[in-house]
Write a protein that holds these residues in place. Structure first.
Motif, mmCIF file in Angstrom:
data_model
loop_
_atom_site.group_PDB
_atom_site.id
_atom_site.type_symbol
_atom_site.label_atom_id
_atom_site.label_comp_id
_atom_site.label_asym_id
_atom_site.label_seq_id
_atom_site.Cartn_x
_atom_site.Cartn_y
_atom_site.Cartn_z
ATOM 1 N N ASP A 284 -2.791 27.754 31.657
ATOM 2 C CA ASP A 284 -1.021 28.017 31.367
ATOM 3 C C ASP A 284 -0.678 27.633 33.082
ATOM 4 N N ASP A 285 -1.096 29.134 33.852
ATOM 5 C CA ASP A 285 -0.173 29.004 35.339
ATOM 6 C C ASP A 285 -1.179 27.789 35.816
ATOM 7 N N ILE A 286 -2.065 27.154 35.778
ATOM 8 C CA ILE A 286 -2.859 26.089 36.942
ATOM 9 C C ILE A 286 -2.065 25.551 36.487
ATOM 10 N N VAL A 287 -1.621 24.584 34.834
ATOM 11 C CA VAL A 287 -1.140 23.492 34.738
ATOM 12 C C VAL A 287 0.060 23.206 35.121
ATOM 13 N N SER A 288 1.000 24.720 35.013
ATOM 14 C CA SER A 288 2.622 24.296 35.617
ATOM 15 C C SER A 288 2.579 24.045 36.780
ATOM 16 N N ARG A 289 1.614 23.736 37.424
ATOM 17 C CA ARG A 289 1.237 24.005 39.242
ATOM 18 C C ARG A 289 0.781 22.894 39.706
ATOM 19 N N GLY A 290 0.298 22.078 38.142
ATOM 20 C CA GLY A 290 -0.145 20.254 38.143
ATOM 21 C C GLY A 290 -1.944 20.450 38.710
ATOM 22 N N TRP A 291 -2.659 21.627 38.511
ATOM 23 C CA TRP A 291 -4.080 21.090 38.488
ATOM 24 C C TRP A 291 -4.739 20.921 37.663
ATOM 25 N N THR A 292 -4.991 19.814 36.585
ATOM 26 C CA THR A 292 -4.862 19.584 35.777
ATOM 27 C C THR A 292 -6.717 19.702 35.884
ATOM 28 N N LYS A 293 -7.109 19.045 36.827
ATOM 29 C CA LYS A 293 -8.407 18.640 37.006
ATOM 30 C C LYS A 293 -9.285 19.923 37.446
#
Length: 399
Positions: free
Chosen positions: A159-168
């Motif tokens: 959840d945290d990394i996706v909120s930061r835009g780190w999706t790869k």
């Protein structure tokens, strides 16, 4: 000692307990404690041991269990599953009312059947592999846990990394049961957001070089590395990224707060993010009391793995709260199990405020709202977000 801790029993049990030393000559109430106190996982096994010892000392100073002192029966599993199984069998011969144990998921998994078959409660304060509390149907299970299972840590970090835009996401997981389970939890958490890892690397414990795998992850376009391993391999990943001058973040579960990573990777560890139940900062009265008492008792200014110490400390108190609620003196395994599932009083702990931490259908005490994101900064773990530091002034309750 803080008076709130030294008088806690007499305040809520409603029985005639004096706030003093347990009665001289009274038969001790024995509690098993199993963990890696020597060997490769001792960096978090020893804080677990010390946290339990600190709680026992405080409880005994308050009168113990109805005047009987608590006594830890300590067994070293050396982070070896076969040794852990042997020590589990041995501790159950010692007349313990319950056992607190295991830091390593693989070690725990091999011993679960021993406790379940014997109908002897086991509370796991450190090991986080999701299968530990899923092996047996919850209503029949004697396996409890006070650490955050990977099934909530992985989604929390995702959840945290996706909120930061780190999706790869590139996943680097060791081949132990811990790494296997953690990898699966990350994949499921990503799938819930309609994502999948762009690269997955598996490796054996003890690996010294992961440059080939890191280059492949870089070529796959990864913008974050999610690592799942408990030892120096986390540092191998960080130092490998640094050598490649690949400036992507490294995230993961709580082992990124361990000395193997922070001390091993040094400046390459800076900025790493991980899930935490407890950060060793004096954010409220309970934590100040715990950190001060730990530093005094063990003559140290730094706990190597604070979460392990705090969770073990809370676990001893939870077990004691449970057995103090048993009014007929029956301390058999089934009776202690039932007491853990129906604890009538709130325990104001260090990692959480535990109100009904367990039930017949739920053997995990920690929920995701109790987690915060930790970040390595200047060689220490601190809060990743100012709002978490503020929120941490109030110890969370289970949801």
């Amino acid at each position: 000692m803080n008076r709130r801790w030294s008088c806690w029993m007499g305040l809520w049990v409603g029985v005639a307990l004096s706030c003093g030393v347990a009665a001289q000559g009274a038969k001790p109430l024995r509690i098993g404690l199993i963990g890696p106190f020597t060997g490769p996982s001792a960096d978090f096994g020893l804080p677990m041991l010390n946290g339990a010892k600190l709680a026992v000392d405080e409880i005994n100073a308050a009168g113990g269990y109805l005047g009987r002192p608590l006594e830890l029966v300590i067994k070293d599993d050396t982070a070896n599953a076969d040794v852990g199984l042997q020590q589990s069998q041995e501790v159950l011969k010692e007349g313990v009312v319950g056992t607190i144990g295991f830091c390593n998921t693989g070690v725990a998994m091999k011993s679960l059947e021993t406790f379940q078959t014997a109908k002897a409660p086991l509370i796991v304060p450190c090991a986080t592999g999701t299968p530990i509390t899923a092996k047996y149907p919850a209503p029949e299970s004697y396996i409890f846990r006070t650490s955050a299972r990977d099934g909530i840590q992985a989604p929390f970090v995702v959840d945290d990394i996706v909120s930061r835009g780190w999706t790869k996401v590139a996943i680097f997981a060791d081949k132990t049961p811990y790494g296997e389970g953690g990898m699966n939890d990350v994949v499921r958490a990503l799938a819930a957001k309609n994502l999948q890892p762009v690269f997955v690397a598996r490796f054996d414990l003890g690996v010294k070089d992961l440059q080939t795998e890191l280059k492949a992850a870089q070529a796959a376009g990864a913008n974050v590395v999610f690592s799942y391993t408990v030892g120096p391999e986390n540092a191998v990943i960080a130092k490998g990224r640094q050598a490649l001058k690949w400036a992507v973040p490294q995230v993961g579960a709580w082992p990124l707060s361990f000395p193997f990573f922070i001390d091993g990777a040094k400046e390459a560890a800076e900025g790493a993010l991980m899930a935490q139940t407890f950060i060793a900062e004096p954010s409220n009265e309970r934590r100040i009391s715990f950190l001060t008492a730990y530093a005094r008792k063990f003559n140290t200014k730094k706990i190597t793995v604070p979460m392990a110490a705090a969770q073990a400390y809370d676990t001893v108190y939870l077990l004691t709260y449970a057995i103090l609620s048993i009014r007929d003196g029956n301390l058999s395994g089934p009776s202690v199990k039932a007491a853990l599932e129906t604890m009538p009083r709130v325990y104001y702990g260090v990692t959480a405020t535990h109100e009904h931490p367990f039930s017949k259908d739920d053997k995990d005490a920690i929920t995701s709202n109790m987690l915060v994101m930790g970040m390595v900064k200047n060689g220490l773990v601190t809060f990743a977000y100012p709002e978490d530091r503020t929120r941490n002034l109030f110890v969370q309750r289970k949801r």
